[in-house]
Design a protein around this motif. Structure first.
Motif: not given
Length: 399
Positions: A143-147, A208-210, A285-290
């Motif tokens: 059950e790991d479909d989480l950020p 995700r940082g910049q 789509t790209e994920s901004p969240i890990l």
């Protein structure tokens, strides 16, 4: 031999083959292809499984990332069958191992010489492989479909490249030493002569940082150690350490930064392990969240059999420098996750050990199609030797 005699021979051979196989329910296409294979000393395969020299691709070259181009100087021998004309061609099996730049390949871990790790200082506060999250959310139940939560993977590092004075996302890596990022060779080797074009961003946070000029989180790259046994066609030995100009401060309590553990011989059979990254999701789509996903380790022989059922074909050979994980629908790494660490826990579930580096796959998240990861254990001795040459010692390696 006179042409009429030769045609007569082919006719007789065809009649003999048809009489031998028709009774067994073989189709006209099968008999025709068998005749081609016997007379031309080749095998009928999909056209894209045949390289430009007319040999079957057995290492994935041109199939992993893109299909091989066609050689206009040679006319293929077409086989029967398929949905459209030219789908199958007759292709020869290679008689020798494909290498690049006279590379001989890496010896297995069993034959490699053990290199001692010189310990100069014991960790003061943080042990490798330990989460720095507010609460430890290691999920091994599926059950790991989480950020991921901030600090859960404090060794993750993003490598950015400078393109026209703009920092662009390149790939992910892991901090195995305060001055060393481990990542996939195929993403960084082209910058070996210009390492200053890359910058490392410690990214223990979930988002995700910049690149912003943060002196605590950003480091310049001064060297990319090229792997002499790397083969670009099949991505063999796809592992490279990136040396930073200055070390990250892993004892700074303001930021969640830590190193991950390595192991020379960790047993991973029948384990379920974790990989995390900012790559594309199931919605492409790209994920901004890990995001993280738990995947099963797949034994290499079984993985090879599964991959042979993909476009790689029946003759594909999985190189010994890979390990496989995945094969469950919707649970996989994808584009943008390259270089991310494949992490397995120790028996106490409190320490994460990096066993692989995300390398390649066939599409994303397909059932019975595992992804391939560069095996850290396979390159462990070479890695430690190269770091020792640079007076860099991994002080908290799990053996």
């Amino acid at each position: 031999m006179h042409r009429s005699v030769l045609r007569g021979f082919y006719l007789i051979a065809t009649i003999v083959l048809w009489g031998k196989f028709a009774a067994k329910g073989q189709t006209t296409e099968n008999v025709a292809n068998l005749f081609i294979e016997l007379t031309q000393n080749c095998s009928c395969v999909y056209y894209y499984q045949c390289d430009t020299n007319g040999y079957i691709i057995i290492d994935g070259n041109g199939l992993i990332d893109e299909r091989a181009g066609e050689d206009e100087g040679k006319k293929p021998i077409f086989c029967e069958g398929g949905k459209y004309q030219g789908e199958f061609i007759c292709c020869k099996h290679p008689n020798q191992t494909i290498t690049e730049n006279s590379t001989t390949g890496t010896p297995t871990t069993d034959n490699a010489v053990t290199v001692p790790v010189i310990t100069t200082e014991k960790p003061k506060e943080r042990k490798c492989g330990r989460s720095l999250a507010i609460f430890n959310e290691r999920i091994f139940t599926g059950e790991d479909d989480l950020p991921a939560v901030p600090g859960e993977f404090p060794w993750l590092v993003i490598l950015y490249e400078n393109k026209s004075s703009v920092w662009k996302y390149r790939c992910v890596g892991s901090l195995i030493h305060p001055r060393v990022v481990l990542t996939a060779h195929h993403y960084v080797f082209r910058y070996a002569s210009e390492p200053f074009r890359l910058k490392a961003l410690a990214n223990g946070d979930a988002e995700r940082g910049q690149i912003t000029g943060n002196a605590f989180l950003e480091r310049d790259v001064i060297e990319i150690v090229k792997n002499p046994d790397y083969y670009s066609g099949g991505l063999y030995n796809d592992i490279a350490p990136v040396i930073l100009k200055e070390p990250f401060d892993i004892y700074n309590k303001q930021y969640p930064i830590n190193t991950v553990c390595l192991s020379a011989n960790m047993a991973i059979e029948n384990k379920r392990c974790i990989v995390a990254g900012w790559g594309k999701t199931e919605q492409n789509t790209e994920s901004p969240i890990l995001r993280k996903v738990e995947v099963p380790i797949v034994e290499n022989k079984k993985c090879e059999e599964m991959l042979r059922k993909t476009r790689l074909g029946d003759d594909f050979n999985l190189h010994e420098s890979f390990i496989c994980a995945g094969g469950e629908a919707g649970r996989d790494t994808c584009h943008g996750d390259g270089g991310s660490p494949l992490l397995c826990s120790n028996d106490n579930y409190n320490t994460m050990i990096q066993v692989g580096v995300t390398s390649w796959g066939i599409d994303c998240g397909q059932k019975d199609v595992p992804a391939a990861y560069a095996d850290v254990r396979h390159s462990y001795n070479w890695l430690i030797t190269e770091l020792n040459k640079r007076n860099i010692s991994i002080t908290a390696t799990v053996n």
